[in-house]
Scaffold this active site. Structure first.
Site, mmCIF file in Angstrom:
data_model
loop_
_atom_site.group_PDB
_atom_site.id
_atom_site.type_symbol
_atom_site.label_atom_id
_atom_site.label_comp_id
_atom_site.label_asym_id
_atom_site.label_seq_id
_atom_site.Cartn_x
_atom_site.Cartn_y
_atom_site.Cartn_z
ATOM 1 N N HIS A 22 0.767 -1.213 0.134
ATOM 2 C CA HIS A 22 -0.083 0.002 -0.016
ATOM 3 C C HIS A 22 0.920 1.150 -0.047
ATOM 4 O O HIS A 22 0.531 2.371 -0.823
ATOM 5 C CB HIS A 22 -0.829 0.033 1.270
ATOM 6 C CG HIS A 22 -1.782 -1.205 1.511
ATOM 7 N ND1 HIS A 22 -2.001 -1.806 2.488
ATOM 8 C CD2 HIS A 22 -2.748 -1.504 0.603
ATOM 9 C CE1 HIS A 22 -3.098 -2.498 2.385
ATOM 10 N NE2 HIS A 22 -3.422 -2.291 1.241
ATOM 11 N N LYS A 46 -17.309 -6.198 6.177
ATOM 12 C CA LYS A 46 -15.907 -6.947 6.369
ATOM 13 C C LYS A 46 -15.340 -7.072 7.821
ATOM 14 O O LYS A 46 -15.266 -6.220 8.363
ATOM 15 C CB LYS A 46 -14.937 -6.244 5.700
ATOM 16 C CG LYS A 46 -14.796 -6.788 4.044
ATOM 17 C CD LYS A 46 -13.417 -6.273 3.407
ATOM 18 C CE LYS A 46 -13.514 -6.246 2.032
ATOM 19 N NZ LYS A 46 -12.209 -5.542 1.425
ATOM 20 N N ARG A 95 -2.169 -6.022 -8.574
ATOM 21 C CA ARG A 95 -1.175 -7.124 -8.035
ATOM 22 C C ARG A 95 -1.171 -8.117 -9.468
ATOM 23 O O ARG A 95 -1.622 -7.652 -10.495
ATOM 24 C CB ARG A 95 -1.242 -7.615 -6.820
ATOM 25 C CG ARG A 95 -0.840 -6.576 -5.646
ATOM 26 C CD ARG A 95 -1.336 -7.320 -4.503
ATOM 27 N NE ARG A 95 -2.839 -6.798 -4.218
ATOM 28 C CZ ARG A 95 -3.548 -7.249 -3.127
ATOM 29 N NH1 ARG A 95 -3.062 -7.376 -1.984
ATOM 30 N NH2 ARG A 95 -4.943 -6.955 -3.331
ATOM 31 N N SER A 133 -2.795 -7.748 2.818
ATOM 32 C CA SER A 133 -3.081 -7.653 4.329
ATOM 33 C C SER A 133 -3.472 -9.051 4.778
ATOM 34 O O SER A 133 -3.047 -9.466 5.971
ATOM 35 C CB SER A 133 -3.963 -6.692 4.387
ATOM 36 O OG SER A 133 -3.739 -5.325 4.287
HETATM 37 P P1 ADP Z 1 -9.437 -4.316 -0.494
HETATM 38 O O1 ADP Z 1 -9.803 -4.278 0.952
HETATM 39 O O2 ADP Z 1 -10.345 -3.620 -1.267
HETATM 40 O O3 ADP Z 1 -8.759 -5.444 -0.760
HETATM 41 P P2 ADP Z 1 -6.852 -3.167 0.464
HETATM 42 O O4 ADP Z 1 -7.385 -2.319 1.490
HETATM 43 O O5 ADP Z 1 -6.278 -4.356 0.450
HETATM 44 O O6 ADP Z 1 -8.368 -3.330 -0.579
HETATM 45 O O7 ADP Z 1 -6.099 -2.362 -0.600
HETATM 46 C C1 ADP Z 1 -6.154 -1.346 -0.885
HETATM 47 C C2 ADP Z 1 -5.580 -1.075 -2.336
HETATM 48 O O8 ADP Z 1 -4.269 -1.382 -2.425
HETATM 49 C C3 ADP Z 1 -6.579 -1.986 -3.409
HETATM 50 O O9 ADP Z 1 -6.402 -1.169 -4.683
HETATM 51 C C4 ADP Z 1 -5.201 -2.984 -3.694
HETATM 52 O O10 ADP Z 1 -5.257 -3.625 -4.911
HETATM 53 C C5 ADP Z 1 -3.930 -2.229 -3.304
HETATM 54 N N1 ADP Z 1 -2.898 -3.109 -2.744
HETATM 55 C C6 ADP Z 1 -3.256 -3.915 -1.891
HETATM 56 N N2 ADP Z 1 -1.770 -4.550 -1.607
HETATM 57 C C7 ADP Z 1 -0.916 -4.184 -2.594
HETATM 58 C C8 ADP Z 1 0.209 -4.637 -2.978
HETATM 59 N N3 ADP Z 1 1.041 -5.618 -2.540
HETATM 60 N N4 ADP Z 1 0.611 -3.970 -4.204
HETATM 61 C C9 ADP Z 1 0.037 -3.072 -4.779
HETATM 62 N N5 ADP Z 1 -1.070 -2.681 -4.302
HETATM 63 C C10 ADP Z 1 -1.737 -3.265 -3.302
#
Ligand code: ADP
Length: 167
Positions: A22, A46, A95, A133
């Site tokens: 992130h 969630k 990703r 996450s």
């Molecule tokens: P969600 O809860 O919708 O899965 P997250 O909170 O996990 O979203 O992530 C928010 C944003 O960060 C999303 O656009 C997700 O694709 C991006 N993201 C999460 N992990 C990574 C990563 N390792 N590399 C690039 N983008 C990421």
């Protein structure tokens, strides 16, 4: 720059918790736009490990008092949150191929709800391609090493959280 002409981007997510994946996306967004608002979704449906306030606090600790990167939570449509904050751009990280289908769907809905908003995707940096996450939480639950995956404040909080639950 005059205030009304600032280009503001929103980077939304649940950030439960924030990872280096992130952080990489947020920093690269800040490189392109004048201001970045990290939008932390309350997503009550969630089941989050950390509360909304904790998730916001971790991100604020990472970016400190940065003038250009701010952190806000929201409990409404992302499109409404963007409009309220004068943001025209929503940035998401992409990703491996598996993200594509869901992100494509989200982008179509955003376009339908508010065609004046643009959704922009940044490709994950290769070192974070498989970082999520949920993987971080699983590793923490079973006492694995979190170095290089999450910042120190998050690592500490994860260890404390799972120690408390006795795992
Ligand atoms: P969600 O809860 O919708 O899965 P997250 O909170 O996990 O979203 O992530 C928010 C944003 O960060 C999303 O656009 C997700 O694709 C991006 N993201 C999460 N992990 C990574 C990563 N390792 N590399 C690039 N983008 C990421």
């Amino acid at each position: 720059m005059m205030k009304g002409f600032e280009r503001i981007a929103i980077v939304p997510g649940s950030f439960d918790p924030i990872t280096y994946g992130h952080i990489d996306i947020i920093e690269r967004t800040a490189y392109i736009f004048d201001r970045v608002i990290v939008g932390v979704a309350s997503n009550p449906e969630k089941k989050a490990l950390f509360t909304l306030d904790e998730r916001v606090k971790f991100i604020k600790e990472v970016f400190g008092e940065s003038e250009r990167i701010s952190v806000k939570s929201y409990n409404k449509l992302l499109t409404d949150f963007a409009v309220e904050n004068n943001a025209k751009i929503i940035v998401r990280g992409l990703r491996a191929v598996s993200d594509f289908e869901r992100e494509f769907q989200i982008a179509q809905f955003i376009r339908k709800l508010n065609p004046t908003l643009e959704v922009l995707f940044l490709m994950s940096s290769p070192e974070y391609m498989y970082l999520s996450s949920s993987a971080v939480k699983e590793i923490a639950e079973f006492g694995g090493c979190l170095k290089g995956l999450v910042p120190a404040n998050v690592e500490k909080a994860l260890i404390a959280r799972f120690r408390k639950t006795g795992r």
